[in-house]
Write an enzyme that holds these catalytic residues in place. Structure first.
Site, PDB file in Angstrom:
ATOM      1  N   TYR A  98       6.196  12.001  26.046  1.00 14.62           N
ATOM      2  CA  TYR A  98       7.107  11.907  27.191  1.00 14.62           C
ATOM      3  C   TYR A  98       8.528  11.766  26.669  1.00 14.62           C
ATOM      4  O   TYR A  98       8.873  10.769  26.044  1.00 14.62           O
ATOM      5  CB  TYR A  98       6.705  10.708  28.056  1.00 14.62           C
ATOM      6  CG  TYR A  98       7.539  10.451  29.284  1.00 14.62           C
ATOM      7  CD1 TYR A  98       8.399  11.396  29.825  1.00 14.62           C
ATOM      8  CD2 TYR A  98       7.446   9.221  29.923  1.00 14.62           C
ATOM      9  CE1 TYR A  98       9.153  11.130  30.961  1.00 14.62           C
ATOM     10  CE2 TYR A  98       8.181   8.930  31.062  1.00 14.62           C
ATOM     11  CZ  TYR A  98       9.031   9.893  31.575  1.00 14.62           C
ATOM     12  OH  TYR A  98       9.773   9.607  32.701  1.00 14.62           O
TER      13      TYR A  98
ATOM     14  N   LYS B  75       5.701  15.959  28.451  1.00 13.77           N
ATOM     15  CA  LYS B  75       6.436  15.858  29.706  1.00 13.77           C
ATOM     16  C   LYS B  75       7.908  15.863  29.324  1.00 13.77           C
ATOM     17  O   LYS B  75       8.414  14.891  28.769  1.00 13.77           O
ATOM     18  CB  LYS B  75       6.076  14.574  30.454  1.00 13.77           C
ATOM     19  CG  LYS B  75       6.896  14.365  31.725  1.00 13.77           C
ATOM     20  CD  LYS B  75       6.620  13.028  32.381  1.00 13.77           C
ATOM     21  CE  LYS B  75       7.492  12.831  33.618  1.00 13.77           C
ATOM     22  NZ  LYS B  75       7.289  11.512  34.256  1.00 13.77           N
TER      23      LYS B  75
ATOM     24  N   TYR C 112      15.500   2.035  22.756  1.00 12.61           N
ATOM     25  CA  TYR C 112      16.368   0.982  22.244  1.00 12.61           C
ATOM     26  C   TYR C 112      16.496   1.000  20.729  1.00 12.61           C
ATOM     27  O   TYR C 112      17.609   1.083  20.210  1.00 12.61           O
ATOM     28  CB  TYR C 112      15.913  -0.421  22.706  1.00 12.61           C
ATOM     29  CG  TYR C 112      16.911  -1.499  22.326  1.00 12.61           C
ATOM     30  CD1 TYR C 112      18.112  -1.613  23.012  1.00 12.61           C
ATOM     31  CD2 TYR C 112      16.679  -2.369  21.253  1.00 12.61           C
ATOM     32  CE1 TYR C 112      19.051  -2.575  22.642  1.00 12.61           C
ATOM     33  CE2 TYR C 112      17.607  -3.331  20.882  1.00 12.61           C
ATOM     34  CZ  TYR C 112      18.794  -3.432  21.582  1.00 12.61           C
ATOM     35  OH  TYR C 112      19.716  -4.364  21.212  1.00 12.61           O
TER      36      TYR C 112
ATOM     37  N   THR D  95       6.916   5.666  34.370  1.00 12.13           N
ATOM     38  CA  THR D  95       8.221   5.189  34.831  1.00 12.13           C
ATOM     39  C   THR D  95       8.168   4.841  36.312  1.00 12.13           C
ATOM     40  O   THR D  95       8.619   3.770  36.730  1.00 12.13           O
ATOM     41  CB  THR D  95       9.289   6.262  34.597  1.00 12.13           C
ATOM     42  OG1 THR D  95       9.315   6.610  33.213  1.00 12.13           O
ATOM     43  CG2 THR D  95      10.660   5.768  35.008  1.00 12.13           C
TER      44      THR D  95
ATOM     45  N   ARG E  85      16.599   7.699  29.874  1.00 11.62           N
ATOM     46  CA  ARG E  85      16.026   6.354  29.879  1.00 11.62           C
ATOM     47  C   ARG E  85      15.987   5.733  28.488  1.00 11.62           C
ATOM     48  O   ARG E  85      16.214   4.531  28.331  1.00 11.62           O
ATOM     49  CB  ARG E  85      14.583   6.410  30.408  1.00 11.62           C
ATOM     50  CG  ARG E  85      14.446   6.847  31.845  1.00 11.62           C
ATOM     51  CD  ARG E  85      14.444   5.654  32.759  1.00 11.62           C
ATOM     52  NE  ARG E  85      14.153   6.035  34.125  1.00 11.62           N
ATOM     53  CZ  ARG E  85      13.897   5.174  35.098  1.00 11.62           C
ATOM     54  NH1 ARG E  85      13.900   3.876  34.858  1.00 11.62           N
ATOM     55  NH2 ARG E  85      13.658   5.583  36.326  1.00 11.62           N
TER      56      ARG E  85
ATOM     57  N   ILE F  62       4.900  16.653  36.043  1.00 12.71           N
ATOM     58  CA  ILE F  62       4.484  15.269  36.264  1.00 12.71           C
ATOM     59  C   ILE F  62       5.553  14.683  37.173  1.00 12.71           C
ATOM     60  O   ILE F  62       6.695  14.502  36.764  1.00 12.71           O
ATOM     61  CB  ILE F  62       4.316  14.500  34.946  1.00 12.71           C
ATOM     62  CG1 ILE F  62       3.225  15.172  34.103  1.00 12.71           C
ATOM     63  CG2 ILE F  62       3.959  13.043  35.214  1.00 12.71           C
ATOM     64  CD1 ILE F  62       2.990  14.544  32.749  1.00 12.71           C
TER      65      ILE F  62
END
Length: 289
Positions: free
Chosen positions: A136, A164, A110, A47, A141, A206
């Site tokens: 992750y 993560k 999405y 990211t 997000r 992270i």
């Protein structure tokens, strides 16, 4: 119990640009700075590395050059996630061929899979490569919060080594530990929760913060891992203002601006991200005065 892929702080490295192209000489300087600070691993094209606006060719060149430069001094973890499973598999296999040490695979965004389809997505990617895979989870997000039940199933796949976790729900860390056991590593995905996550059995972080303060971030994580919570919490508290600034606007907008204050002009973010607001620039400028 198997050894975790890494402990302490792994830096989700910014991608430096010059004239809108990847600045590879500066990338090497950034990696060297992390190595000098004792950071055991870096993520490229995460990211913070602006993965959505990097082409596959750019990503693979980042992984190749990053690993070629770091060698055995630092793990290079390749961000190869996608909301298309076939694309993620192809990119992951290509990243493995560049020499990347491990993969970081974000939850598909999405199109928002069901628990069963999330399991199938991650399992398909992991089964296509031989190197370790880190899941992750960043629901702010992706719009998807991976359920603990999915982690439990995924933890049985040998090369899926951990997650993560950036959901901000500290109680979820305990649920993951109970469901998946100690061999499934948990790394904080939130710099403001490094010490609490390690206290719950996490292996480190992270981090965005370690782009700016790698030695301090590593010292914080290592103190917590050594159960010196007084020292760890002191560093966490001392970093609170900077962490808040780094997330005051969408990451990596603030951190790329802040990097200029420590002598590393990494260029602007690619659209659709832009420069920090005037107010945030002033706040960051004041912090580094």
């Amino acid at each position: 119990m198997q050894q975790p892929l890494f402990t302490g702080a792994c830096t989700a490295l910014v991608t430096p640009f010059l004239n809108n192209a990847v600045n590879y000489p500066l990338l090497e300087r950034l990696i060297q700075r992390q190595i000098d600070a004792g950071i055991p691993a870096v993520v490229l094209s995460g990211t913070t590395g602006e993965s959505p606006v990097l082409s596959d060719m750019e990503k693979l060149e980042l992984f190749r050059r990053g690993k070629e430069y770091a060698g055995d001094r630092c793990l290079v973890i390749a961000g190869t996630g996608s909301n298309c499973t076939e694309h993620a598999i192809a990119l992951s296999k290509a990243a493995e061929a560049t020499g990347a040490d491990a993969l970081l695979i974000v939850a598909p965004y999405y199109n928002k899979g069901t628990p069963e389809s999330l399991y199938m997505h991650f399992a398909s990617i992991a089964n296509s490569v031989k190197i370790p895979v880190i899941i992750y989870n960043v629901p702010s997000r992706t719009g998807v919060d991976i359920p603990v039940s999915v982690y439990q199933k995924l933890s049985r796949i040998p090369n899926i080594v951990g997650v993560k976790e950036a959901c901000s729900d500290i109680t979820k860390i305990a649920r993951i530990r109970c469901a998946c056991g100690e061999d499934f590593s948990i790394w904080s995905g939130n710099d403001d929760q490094i010490v609490p996550v390690i206290a719950m059995g996490g292996k480190g972080v992270i981090s965005v913060l370690s782009n700016i303060c790698p030695a301090q971030t590593q010292a914080m994580a290592c103190a917590a891992l050594s159960e010196d919570m007084a020292a760890a919490s002191k560093i966490q508290c001392n970093m609170t203002e900077l962490i808040e600034l780094l997330f005051a606007e969408v990451n990596p907008i603030p951190v790329k601006y802040a990097m200029k204050h420590i002598g590393f002009d990494c260029g602007e973010c690619r659209l659709p991200l832009s420069t920090p607001s005037s107010n945030l620039r002033q706040r960051i400028d004041k912090y580094f005065q």
